[in-house]
Design a protein around this motif. Structure first.
Motif, PDB file in Angstrom:
ATOM      1  N   LYS A 199     -64.727   7.875  21.290  1.00  0.00           N
ATOM      2  CA  LYS A 199     -65.981   8.069  22.018  1.00  0.00           C
ATOM      3  C   LYS A 199     -66.003   7.243  23.301  1.00  0.00           C
ATOM      4  CE  LYS A 199     -70.989   7.483  21.442  1.00  0.00           C
ATOM      5  NZ  LYS A 199     -72.060   7.018  20.503  1.00  0.00           N
ATOM      6  N   ALA A 200     -65.554   5.984  23.215  1.00  0.00           N
ATOM      7  CA  ALA A 200     -65.561   5.108  24.386  1.00  0.00           C
ATOM      8  C   ALA A 200     -64.603   5.614  25.460  1.00  0.00           C
ATOM      9  CB  ALA A 200     -65.194   3.687  23.973  1.00  0.00           C
ATOM     10  N   ALA A 201     -63.431   6.109  25.060  1.00  0.00           N
ATOM     11  CA  ALA A 201     -62.462   6.618  26.032  1.00  0.00           C
ATOM     12  C   ALA A 201     -63.041   7.783  26.819  1.00  0.00           C
ATOM     13  CB  ALA A 201     -61.181   7.047  25.319  1.00  0.00           C
ATOM     14  N   LEU A 202     -63.784   8.633  26.135  1.00  0.00           N
ATOM     15  CA  LEU A 202     -64.391   9.788  26.796  1.00  0.00           C
ATOM     16  C   LEU A 202     -65.470   9.348  27.778  1.00  0.00           C
ATOM     17  CD1 LEU A 202     -64.580  12.877  26.975  1.00  0.00           C
ATOM     18  CD2 LEU A 202     -66.244  12.791  25.106  1.00  0.00           C
ATOM     19  N   GLU A 203     -66.326   8.430  27.349  1.00  0.00           N
ATOM     20  CA  GLU A 203     -67.447   8.034  28.195  1.00  0.00           C
ATOM     21  C   GLU A 203     -67.007   7.147  29.354  1.00  0.00           C
ATOM     22  OE1 GLU A 203     -70.836   6.551  26.166  1.00  0.00           O
ATOM     23  OE2 GLU A 203     -70.895   8.184  24.701  1.00  0.00           O
ATOM     24  N   LEU A 204     -66.045   6.260  29.117  1.00  0.00           N
ATOM     25  CA  LEU A 204     -65.657   5.298  30.144  1.00  0.00           C
ATOM     26  C   LEU A 204     -64.641   5.867  31.119  1.00  0.00           C
ATOM     27  CD1 LEU A 204     -65.887   2.418  31.237  1.00  0.00           C
ATOM     28  CD2 LEU A 204     -64.100   1.743  29.621  1.00  0.00           C
ATOM     29  N   HIS A 205     -63.610   6.535  30.591  1.00  0.00           N
ATOM     30  CA  HIS A 205     -62.499   6.974  31.434  1.00  0.00           C
ATOM     31  C   HIS A 205     -62.292   8.482  31.458  1.00  0.00           C
ATOM     32  CE1 HIS A 205     -61.053   2.689  30.579  1.00  0.00           C
ATOM     33  NE2 HIS A 205     -61.366   2.730  31.859  1.00  0.00           N
ATOM     34  N   LEU A 262     -61.384  10.451  29.097  1.00  0.00           N
ATOM     35  CA  LEU A 262     -60.195  10.832  28.343  1.00  0.00           C
ATOM     36  C   LEU A 262     -60.583  11.328  26.956  1.00  0.00           C
ATOM     37  CD1 LEU A 262     -57.776   7.842  29.076  1.00  0.00           C
ATOM     38  CD2 LEU A 262     -57.729  10.115  30.116  1.00  0.00           C
ATOM     39  N   GLN A 263     -60.010  12.432  26.567  1.00  0.00           N
ATOM     40  CA  GLN A 263     -60.119  12.895  25.191  1.00  0.00           C
ATOM     41  C   GLN A 263     -58.834  12.486  24.491  1.00  0.00           C
ATOM     42  OE1 GLN A 263     -59.775  17.183  23.954  1.00  0.00           O
ATOM     43  NE2 GLN A 263     -61.961  16.900  23.564  1.00  0.00           N
ATOM     44  N   ILE A 264     -58.931  11.515  23.577  1.00  0.00           N
ATOM     45  CA  ILE A 264     -57.735  10.965  22.945  1.00  0.00           C
ATOM     46  C   ILE A 264     -57.689  11.349  21.475  1.00  0.00           C
ATOM     47  CG2 ILE A 264     -57.647   9.029  24.562  1.00  0.00           C
ATOM     48  CD1 ILE A 264     -58.745   7.240  22.327  1.00  0.00           C
ATOM     49  N   LEU A 296     -48.721   9.831  11.345  1.00  0.00           N
ATOM     50  CA  LEU A 296     -50.133   9.997  11.653  1.00  0.00           C
ATOM     51  C   LEU A 296     -50.187  10.742  12.979  1.00  0.00           C
ATOM     52  CD1 LEU A 296     -51.493   6.467  10.743  1.00  0.00           C
ATOM     53  CD2 LEU A 296     -51.632   8.552   9.402  1.00  0.00           C
ATOM     54  N   PRO A 297     -50.554  12.018  12.968  1.00  0.00           N
ATOM     55  CA  PRO A 297     -50.382  12.835  14.162  1.00  0.00           C
ATOM     56  C   PRO A 297     -51.278  12.400  15.311  1.00  0.00           C
ATOM     57  CG  PRO A 297     -51.635  14.013  12.503  1.00  0.00           C
ATOM     58  CD  PRO A 297     -51.137  12.758  11.847  1.00  0.00           C
ATOM     59  N   ALA A 298     -50.717  12.453  16.504  1.00  0.00           N
ATOM     60  CA  ALA A 298     -51.469  12.212  17.726  1.00  0.00           C
ATOM     61  C   ALA A 298     -51.212  13.374  18.660  1.00  0.00           C
ATOM     62  CB  ALA A 298     -51.030  10.902  18.381  1.00  0.00           C
ATOM     63  N   TYR A 299     -52.225  13.780  19.396  1.00  0.00           N
ATOM     64  CA  TYR A 299     -52.025  14.858  20.356  1.00  0.00           C
ATOM     65  C   TYR A 299     -52.245  14.308  21.758  1.00  0.00           C
ATOM     66  CZ  TYR A 299     -57.145  15.091  19.868  1.00  0.00           C
ATOM     67  OH  TYR A 299     -58.478  14.790  19.798  1.00  0.00           O
ATOM     68  N   PRO A 300     -51.841  15.063  22.771  1.00  0.00           N
ATOM     69  CA  PRO A 300     -51.957  14.544  24.132  1.00  0.00           C
ATOM     70  C   PRO A 300     -53.382  14.181  24.505  1.00  0.00           C
ATOM     71  CG  PRO A 300     -50.542  16.470  24.085  1.00  0.00           C
ATOM     72  CD  PRO A 300     -51.171  16.363  22.723  1.00  0.00           C
ATOM     73  N   ALA A 301     -53.529  13.062  25.214  1.00  0.00           N
ATOM     74  CA  ALA A 301     -54.823  12.730  25.802  1.00  0.00           C
ATOM     75  C   ALA A 301     -55.101  13.726  26.915  1.00  0.00           C
ATOM     76  CB  ALA A 301     -54.808  11.316  26.360  1.00  0.00           C
ATOM     77  N   ARG A 302     -56.330  14.121  27.020  1.00  0.00           N
ATOM     78  CA  ARG A 302     -56.686  15.115  28.024  1.00  0.00           C
ATOM     79  C   ARG A 302     -57.764  14.545  28.936  1.00  0.00           C
ATOM     80  NH1 ARG A 302     -56.693  17.618  22.921  1.00  0.00           N
ATOM     81  NH2 ARG A 302     -54.907  19.004  22.601  1.00  0.00           N
ATOM     82  N   ALA A 303     -57.514  14.624  30.230  1.00  0.00           N
ATOM     83  CA  ALA A 303     -58.533  14.212  31.189  1.00  0.00           C
ATOM     84  C   ALA A 303     -59.567  15.324  31.262  1.00  0.00           C
ATOM     85  CB  ALA A 303     -57.912  13.969  32.553  1.00  0.00           C
ATOM     86  N   VAL A 304     -60.762  15.058  30.772  1.00  0.00           N
ATOM     87  CA  VAL A 304     -61.781  16.106  30.693  1.00  0.00           C
ATOM     88  C   VAL A 304     -62.849  15.955  31.763  1.00  0.00           C
ATOM     89  CG1 VAL A 304     -61.411  16.504  28.241  1.00  0.00           C
ATOM     90  CG2 VAL A 304     -63.065  14.777  28.961  1.00  0.00           C
ATOM     91  N   ARG A 305     -62.724  14.917  32.591  1.00  0.00           N
ATOM     92  CA  ARG A 305     -63.588  14.787  33.759  1.00  0.00           C
ATOM     93  C   ARG A 305     -62.708  14.663  34.981  1.00  0.00           C
ATOM     94  NH1 ARG A 305     -66.512  10.222  31.653  1.00  0.00           N
ATOM     95  NH2 ARG A 305     -66.384   9.233  33.684  1.00  0.00           N
TER      96      ARG A 305
END
Length: 449
Positions: free
Chosen positions: A243-249, A251-253, A141-150
Motif C-alpha cells: 500500500k505504501a509503495a503505491l501511495e508514495l512512489h 509502484l504496484q509491487i 515465494l512468487p514475486a511479479y514485476p513492479a509496475r509503475a501505475v502513476r
C-alpha cells in the motif's frame, strides 16, 4: 524529465534512474554530440561525466563504446567496453541484443553507421520485479514485476532529495509524505517514518544503527555518503508495504516483496515490524553503492548487500553471519555452482524482464554462493580489497571482462584451484546453519510461508 526504471535487487526492488543525477552539463553535451554523430566530440565530456558521482551507467558506457567504435584508433577499446557492458550491467533482453549487435558491428572491419539510439531499451524497462524469494527449504515465494501505475512526473512531484543543510525543509517533506498515523523521527542524516508500531526508543535505536552502518560502509569500502537526507519507510506487513509503495512512489509491487530502494528521493522502504532491519541494511548498500558505482558485477553487489542483511556489530564493524541462504547450497548436491561460474556470470534474469539466462532455483543458488563467498572472504581480510579492485577497473582494459574478474579475484585472494576446495571445506563446517533472529544478531524480517 528523466525516465525511471525499476530493477530487482535480491528479494527486494531497486528503482533506478536511467539518466544521471549529477554532472548534467557534461552528460547533456556528450549525449547531444553523440546523437548528432559527432563521436570524437562526444567522448571527452562523456568520459568526464563517467568519472563523477552517478556517471557509471549502461547508457553512458554504451554512448562511449559506440563512439569509440567510430573513432580512428579507438575501435578495439570500443569493443572491449561493449563486452564490459554485457558483464557489468543489468540489461533488458532488447538491450542485451542491441549491445551484442553493436559488438558484432564494432568487430567487423567495415565502416559503421549510426548506432541504435533508443537508450531506454538498455535498462530492464518501465517495470521490474523482485525475483523469486527462496526460503531455507527452497520453497518459492512468487514475486511479479513492479509496475509503475502513476506517471513518473506525477510521482517525482511529490518526492524530493533534500540537502543535509536544510533539516526544516526535510521534515516538511516527511510530514507531507508520511502515511496517516505514522511516527516520524529525524536524527542525523536519516528520517524514519514508521507505521510498524515501534516505540520512540526503538526508532531511536534504528536511527543510531543506520548511522553506524553507513559510517562502516564509508570506512570499509570508501563509499561516499549522499549529500542528502535518507528516508526510511517502515511497514509492519507485506500488505502495508504494498500500500505504501503505491501511495508514495506509484509502484504496484508483489505482496512478497520485502523492500525496495528509490534513489530519486534517497529512500528505502521495507517490511519491518520491530527492529529487525536487515532488509534496510541490504537496500542501503545498493542505494549508496549505485549512487557511485553502477557497474559493480552482480555477484559482488548482491553478495555484499546480502552479507549484512543478517549480521553482528562489533566495535563499529559489521560482520555477516550464516543465514537461510546456506541451506540452498547445503541441499544442492551436484547442482552446487562453482566459484568460477558465479564470478564469470553476467547480470542474470532474476527479475523476469532482464536479458540473462539464470532463473528460479539456479539463480537463487548463485546468489547464495555470492553471499557465502563474501562471508568466506570477510574474516580473511580480503572482501574490501576485492571490492576495491573491481571498483577501480578500466572498462576498456580487457577483451573478456569475465576472465578479468577471475584474474582480479585470484590476484587478491589466490588461485581458484586452491580457493574452490578451501571454500567448500569451510562451507561444510557451516552448512544450513541460520543465525537469523538469534540474540545479538541484526536480523531480517521474512514473509510468512
Amino acid at each position: 524529465m528523466r525516465r525511471t526504471v525499476a530493477l530487482a535487487a535480491s528479494s527486494c526492488l531497486l528503482v533506478v534512474p536511467t539518466a544521471p543525477a549529477v554532472a548534467q552539463s557534461d552528460y547533456e553535451i556528450g549525449r547531444t554530440e553523440w546523437q548528432e554523430a559527432h563521436f570524437p566530440q562526444a567522448r571527452p565530456p562523456l568520459l568526464s561525466h563517467r568519472s563523477m558521482r552517478g556517471g557509471r551507467t549502461a547508457e553512458v558506457d554504451y554512448m562511449l563504446e559506440t563512439s569509440g567504435c567510430r573513432i580512428s584508433g579507438k575501435r578495439e577499446w570500443g569493443s572491449r567496453v561493449l563486452n564490459y557492458i554485457l558483464y557489468s550491467y543489468p540489461l533488458s533482453r532488447a538491450g542485451r541484443q542491441i549491445v551484442e549487435h553493436e559488438l558484432g558491428r564494432c568487430r567487423d572491419s567495415s565502416e559503421l553507421t549510426q548506432p541504435e539510439t533508443e537508450l531506454a531499451m538498455l535498462a530492464p524497462g518501465a517495470t521490474a520485479s523482485g525475483k523469486l524469494w527462496y526460503s531455507g527449504e527452497a520453497n518459492p515465494l512468487p514475486a511479479y514485476p513492479a509496475r509503475a501505475v502513476r506517471p513518473v512526473d506525477d510521482v517525482l512531484s511529490g518526492v524530493h532529495r533534500v540537502q543535509l543543510d536544510d533539516p526544516d525543509a526535510y521534515r516538511t517533506v516527511l510530514d507531507r509524505t508520511a502515511m496517516p498515523g505514522a511516527k516520524v523521527r529525524v536524527a542525523g542524516r536519516f528520517g524514519v517514518v514508521s507505521t510498524g508500531g515501534q516505540s520512540e526508543q526503538q526508532l531511536q535505536e534504528i536511527g543510531a544503527r543506520l548511522e553506524s552502518y553507513v559510517d562502516f560502509l564509508h570506512d570499509s569500502y570508501g563509499l561516499e555518503l549522499p549529500p542528502t537526507f535518507i528516508s526510511i519507510y517502515l511497514s509492519p506487513t507485506n500488505a502495508e508495504l504494498t500500500k505504501a509503495a503505491l501511495e508514495l512512489h506509484g509502484l504496484q509491487i508483489s505482496p512478497s516483496t520485502l523492500g525496495y530502494a528509490y534513489p530519486e528521493d534517497s529512500s528505502v522502504s521495507a517490511m519491518v515490524g520491530g527492529t529487525g532491519i536487515g532488509t534496510i541494511l541490504h537496500e542501503l548498500f545498493h542505494l549508496i553503492l549505485r549512487d557511485q558505482y553502477g557497474d559493480m558485477p552482480q555477484w559482488l553487489d548482491e553478495g555484499i548487500a546480502s552479507l549484512y542483511e543478517v549480521s553482528r556489530e562489533e566495535n563499529g564493524a559489521y560482520l555477516g553471519v550464516p543465514n537461510w541462504r546456506g541451506a540452498l547450497l547445503a541441499n544442492a548436491g551436484d547442482k552446487r555452482p562453482s566459484l568460477r561460474e558465479v564470478i564469470t556470470s553476467p547480470w542474470f534474469d532474476f527479475d523476469g524482464v532482464s536479458g540473462g539466462d539464470e532463473v528460479g532455483e539456479k539463480g537463487a543458488r548463485q546468489l547464495a554462493l555470492a553471499r557465502y563467498f563474501a562471508l568466506y572472504l570477510q574474516p580473511r581480510g580480503k572482501l574490501a580489497e576485492v571490492f576495491g579492485a573491481f571498483r577501480d577497473r578500466d572498462p576498456g582494459a580487457a577483451d573478456d571482462p569475465a576472465e578479468e574478474a577471475v584474474a582480479i579475484v585470484e590476484r587478491v585472494a589466490g588461485p581458484l584451484a586452491r580457493l574452490e576446495p578451501d571454500f567448500w571445506e569451510w562451507f561444510d563446517t557451516i552448512g544450513a546453519r541460520d543465525d537469523n533472529n538469534l540474540p545479538g544478531v541484526i536480523s531480517k524480517q521474512l514473509p510468512p510461508h
